[in-house]
Design a protein around this motif. Sequence first.
Motif, PDB file in Angstrom:
ATOM      1  N   LYS A 275      47.243  47.322  29.163  1.00  0.00           N
ATOM      2  CA  LYS A 275      46.090  46.446  28.961  1.00  0.00           C
ATOM      3  C   LYS A 275      46.376  45.523  27.796  1.00  0.00           C
ATOM      4  N   MET A 276      45.924  44.284  27.922  1.00  0.00           N
ATOM      5  CA  MET A 276      46.151  43.286  26.888  1.00  0.00           C
ATOM      6  C   MET A 276      44.863  42.503  26.672  1.00  0.00           C
TER       7      MET A 276
ATOM      8  N   ASP B 112      39.722  28.947  16.371  1.00  0.00           N
ATOM      9  CA  ASP B 112      38.766  30.017  16.124  1.00  0.00           C
ATOM     10  C   ASP B 112      38.533  30.821  17.404  1.00  0.00           C
ATOM     11  N   ILE B 113      38.462  32.134  17.258  1.00  0.00           N
ATOM     12  CA  ILE B 113      38.221  33.010  18.400  1.00  0.00           C
ATOM     13  C   ILE B 113      36.730  33.038  18.692  1.00  0.00           C
ATOM     14  N   ALA B 114      36.365  32.675  19.902  1.00  0.00           N
ATOM     15  CA  ALA B 114      34.962  32.656  20.307  1.00  0.00           C
ATOM     16  C   ALA B 114      34.629  33.753  21.307  1.00  0.00           C
ATOM     17  N   HIS B 115      35.623  34.213  22.052  1.00  0.00           N
ATOM     18  CA  HIS B 115      35.378  35.245  23.058  1.00  0.00           C
ATOM     19  C   HIS B 115      36.685  35.951  23.384  1.00  0.00           C
ATOM     20  N   LEU B 116      36.594  37.260  23.564  1.00  0.00           N
ATOM     21  CA  LEU B 116      37.743  38.080  23.938  1.00  0.00           C
ATOM     22  C   LEU B 116      37.473  38.749  25.276  1.00  0.00           C
ATOM     23  N   ARG B 117      38.534  38.969  26.020  1.00  0.00           N
ATOM     24  CA  ARG B 117      38.413  39.629  27.310  1.00  0.00           C
ATOM     25  C   ARG B 117      39.740  40.309  27.636  1.00  0.00           C
ATOM     26  N   LEU B 118      39.695  41.173  28.644  1.00  0.00           N
ATOM     27  CA  LEU B 118      40.923  41.797  29.119  1.00  0.00           C
ATOM     28  C   LEU B 118      41.718  40.822  29.965  1.00  0.00           C
TER      29      LEU B 118
ATOM     30  N   SER C 278      35.619  49.182  24.960  1.00  0.00           N
ATOM     31  CA  SER C 278      36.173  50.538  24.931  1.00  0.00           C
ATOM     32  C   SER C 278      37.665  50.530  24.608  1.00  0.00           C
ATOM     33  N   THR C 279      38.384  49.524  25.117  1.00  0.00           N
ATOM     34  CA  THR C 279      39.812  49.426  24.822  1.00  0.00           C
ATOM     35  C   THR C 279      40.061  49.182  23.339  1.00  0.00           C
ATOM     36  N   LEU C 280      39.281  48.287  22.737  1.00  0.00           N
ATOM     37  CA  LEU C 280      39.443  47.995  21.316  1.00  0.00           C
ATOM     38  C   LEU C 280      38.999  49.176  20.457  1.00  0.00           C
ATOM     39  N   GLN C 281      37.925  49.845  20.856  1.00  0.00           N
ATOM     40  CA  GLN C 281      37.469  50.997  20.082  1.00  0.00           C
ATOM     41  C   GLN C 281      38.480  52.137  20.122  1.00  0.00           C
TER      42      GLN C 281
END
Length: 466
Positions: A369-370, A411-417, A286-289
């Motif tokens: 938020k980051m 390489d980016i494998a996972h994103l989180r807050l 939701s933050t990225l959207q």
Amino acid sequence: MGLAISLHCGIVCGKHNGDSQLLDAIKTGNLTAVSSILGSKQSINCSVNRGLLFRKSTPLHVAAFSGNVDVVNLLLQMGANSNARNSSGQTPLMLACKGGDPFCVQQLLQHNADALAFESTHGRTCLHIACRQGHYDCVVKILDAARNGPISASWGFTRFINVRDHNGAIPLHMAARAGHVEIVRLLLNHGALVSATTCSSTYGPGHGSTPLHFAARSGSLPCVEELLAWGADRAQKDIMGDTAYAVAAHRGYWACAAILNPSAAEPMVWPSPLKFMQELEPETRSTLQAALAQVNKARFNVPSQIISASPNKSMASLLLKKVFCAHFEKTSLYDDQSRDKTQEQPSMRLEDVGSGCFTCCICFENYHKMIEVDACGHQMCAACTMALCCLNKPNPSASPSTPSCPFCRQDIAHLRLAKAPCNKKVTPFPITPDGNSSQPADRRCKSLGRNISFSLKRRSSISFYL
């Protein structure tokens, strides 16, 4: 012959005087009256005739549409058929989706209601009906049951999301046509085909149309923006040779036409093919959207006085085109004209970071938020993450390559807050025992000026990281 007629009249409740009493008891949720009336009947699945909606329907159809979950539970416990059909081939689950009560939908699904049943009139499923009516909670219940039930194992969950009716429309078409942007986003998150087309075997309105055509036909600006952000192709034509831009302009929806204009800037596209973007946690997603929506809104910021309806459509179209081209020649990718000018003041200094705030190391702005890269722990704001991961062309034919972290090139494998920072002031240089920064005052001022200058120019230089 007379015996057969009498038996038929005994089964069909609509032939009895107690039909109205039964309907009233079901609609008001009077369990005692429902149990008493149905106890004297020969079948719990007797037929009820009342108007076009309840023609040859069972009491469960009426209870499901009325949203009385207690009556629905009572009827199911008494042995009511959860997959009974009325004259239109609709099941109680379909009428529950039309009525919009998610608890009735859940109870029916728990009693083996078939979510893959097709009505006879238009060949639509309960998912089509729920999306068309805009009942978000009902759509969630259906998707959860399809994902965790036998549909996913036998028919396939993605195939169920993109199930077609007699006209070739998928549930995404229904939601886009009705302007339900939350359901459009939900379906896209679960694998709906953003450029699926309806049947193109014959000529006529709607044939060969995409969800973008449907959204343009209804003038739903939020749905148009959402579909474009997910990669809908503005240049795709229906069987009549019309693009979504032509559909919106013909109906006088100038706000949608301005965005759908092929001469306008391309929207930034949600990177749905990337696996690590599909596996985002809800809050991170939701933050990225929200960041993506803000960027695209800034790109499509057309003056409202030009978008207003005009009796002279051709003149309004020319004005839109002129303003649109001039606007995007002067505006950069991240230039949000709606931002307050006070945000550009020296409050972006690193020393002014308060409690619970982050400072993005790319654009040097403060956020609550980051986004954090799970493997290396490096952090970026949501806008910079979108600039790094988003696609800049609609409908990519091949899956894009996995982006890498701009700091360590992994390489980016996972994103989180990221977790909230400590309540400490951040300074670019160590603090001496006397409480001052180790950097001279004049150098510190020059360094701070460079930081602010970079922050103000970040919009044009962010493409360095792409």
